[in-house]
Design a protein around this motif. Structure first.
Motif, PDB file in Angstrom:
ATOM      1  N   GLY A   6      36.292  43.698  39.513  1.00  0.00           N
ATOM      2  CA  GLY A   6      36.910  42.407  39.788  1.00  0.00           C
ATOM      3  C   GLY A   6      37.834  41.987  38.672  1.00  0.00           C
ATOM      4  O   GLY A   6      37.737  42.491  37.541  1.00  0.00           O
ATOM      5  N   CYS A   7      38.727  41.049  38.973  1.00  0.00           N
ATOM      6  CA  CYS A   7      39.713  40.579  37.993  1.00  0.00           C
ATOM      7  C   CYS A   7      39.559  39.075  37.776  1.00  0.00           C
ATOM      8  O   CYS A   7      39.638  38.290  38.727  1.00  0.00           O
ATOM      9  N   LEU A  23      50.356  36.663  40.724  1.00  0.00           N
ATOM     10  CA  LEU A  23      49.545  37.788  40.246  1.00  0.00           C
ATOM     11  C   LEU A  23      48.203  37.817  40.955  1.00  0.00           C
ATOM     12  O   LEU A  23      47.753  38.885  41.417  1.00  0.00           O
ATOM     13  N   ALA A  24      47.534  36.679  41.046  1.00  0.00           N
ATOM     14  CA  ALA A  24      46.219  36.623  41.695  1.00  0.00           C
ATOM     15  C   ALA A  24      46.302  37.090  43.145  1.00  0.00           C
ATOM     16  O   ALA A  24      45.439  37.841  43.619  1.00  0.00           O
ATOM     17  N   LEU A  25      47.348  36.676  43.847  1.00  0.00           N
ATOM     18  CA  LEU A  25      47.510  37.081  45.244  1.00  0.00           C
ATOM     19  C   LEU A  25      47.767  38.575  45.359  1.00  0.00           C
ATOM     20  O   LEU A  25      47.255  39.233  46.283  1.00  0.00           O
ATOM     21  N   PRO A  33      38.267  41.837  43.992  1.00  0.00           N
ATOM     22  CA  PRO A  33      37.743  40.477  43.922  1.00  0.00           C
ATOM     23  C   PRO A  33      38.418  39.751  42.757  1.00  0.00           C
ATOM     24  O   PRO A  33      38.544  40.304  41.668  1.00  0.00           O
ATOM     25  N   VAL A  34      38.861  38.521  42.990  1.00  0.00           N
ATOM     26  CA  VAL A  34      39.593  37.766  41.980  1.00  0.00           C
ATOM     27  C   VAL A  34      38.950  36.402  41.784  1.00  0.00           C
ATOM     28  O   VAL A  34      38.596  35.717  42.753  1.00  0.00           O
ATOM     29  N   GLY A  64      33.894  31.072  35.023  1.00  0.00           N
ATOM     30  CA  GLY A  64      34.647  31.945  35.916  1.00  0.00           C
ATOM     31  C   GLY A  64      34.183  33.382  35.811  1.00  0.00           C
ATOM     32  O   GLY A  64      34.057  34.077  36.828  1.00  0.00           O
ATOM     33  N   TYR A  65      33.936  33.837  34.595  1.00  0.00           N
ATOM     34  CA  TYR A  65      33.425  35.198  34.386  1.00  0.00           C
ATOM     35  C   TYR A  65      32.078  35.368  35.090  1.00  0.00           C
ATOM     36  O   TYR A  65      31.843  36.371  35.772  1.00  0.00           O
TER      37      TYR A  65
END
Length: 236
Positions: A6-7, A23-25, A33-34, A64-65
């Motif tokens: 995941g990112c 970038l996320a898209l 997974p973002v 978030g992590y």
């Protein structure tokens, strides 16, 4: 079964997730997974930013992590601008497969580049600088400076693979920051700098957007590849 990578994508100081949305898209489209959290106090105007501190921003990145770790076995941490500083804190605390920073400060406010931008397009850039002065409270800027000072000693602890992107026309972050960051991490990180000649600080909304996103996708794909497990020989 192949592990899931995941990112985690972190936006910058006084910004929003819109700054990194392209970038996320693109990462989501690739099937990764973002997680792209809004940092505490951001996106709420001057009053919201004033009410938050660097510790709140770090906590937002931390949460978030942890959310992403529930959906991914391995995590790649990507930080834009100040988000790169938060990313350095995270990879010092938690396991990560790759660190990517984009236009992340070590030295900030390139006055010479700012003057050049004003000469080239005064109406556009003058509005942006004035908006920044109105948008960013002094208290918040001091919190940012404290975060930067507290991050620099952590760089020597970065030993995982490290990819840096830097715009040469960046007037918010001095472009030499990329070299200073790369020179401050452990040799085992083998930092790789990618330069972009036609964009300012907001690279994901500028001329080099597609090239920068392609560069990140290539790095993510490369480090998301796991070797196939060795197969046992069948008994005859």
């Amino acid at each position: 079964m192949k592990p899931t990578v995941g990112c985690l994508v972190l936006h910058g100081f006084a910004g929003t997730t819109q700054d990194v949305l392209p970038l996320a898209l693109a990462l989501q489209k690739e099937g990764f997974p973002v997680e792209c959290p809004t940092l505490e106090g951001h996106g709420l105007g001057r009053k919201g930013l004033t009410s938050s501190t660097r510790l709140d921003w770090l906590r937002s990145a931390d949460e978030g992590y942890k959310r992403l770790s529930m959906r991914a076995d391995e995590i790649i941490v990507i930080g834009f601008s100040m988000g790169g500083l938060l990313a350095v804190h995270l990879v010092n605390r938690y396991p990560a497969r790759l660190l990517i920073t984009v236009n992340t400060p070590f030295a900030y406010w390139d006055i010479k580049q700012a003057a050049g931008n004003l000469r080239s397009d005064f109406p556009v850039h003058s509005r942006r600088y004035l908006n920044s002065l109105v948008k960013i409270p002094v208290r918040s800027m001091l919190q940012f400076r404290r975060l930067l000072a507290e991050t620099k000693p952590l760089l020597s602890g970065v030993s995982l693979p490290y990819v840096l992107l830097q715009s040469r026309l960046d007037d918010t972050v001095q472009s030499r920051s990329a070299e200073l960051l790369a020179g401050s991490v452990a040799a085992s990180a083998e930092p790789q700098i990618h330069w972009f000649d036609h964009s300012g600080h907001m690279i994901f909304h500028d001329a080099d957007r597609d090239e920068a996103i392609s560069c990140i996708l290539a790095a993510v794909r490369r480090h998301a590849s796991f070797p196939e497990p060795a197969k046992c020989n069948e008994e005859e």
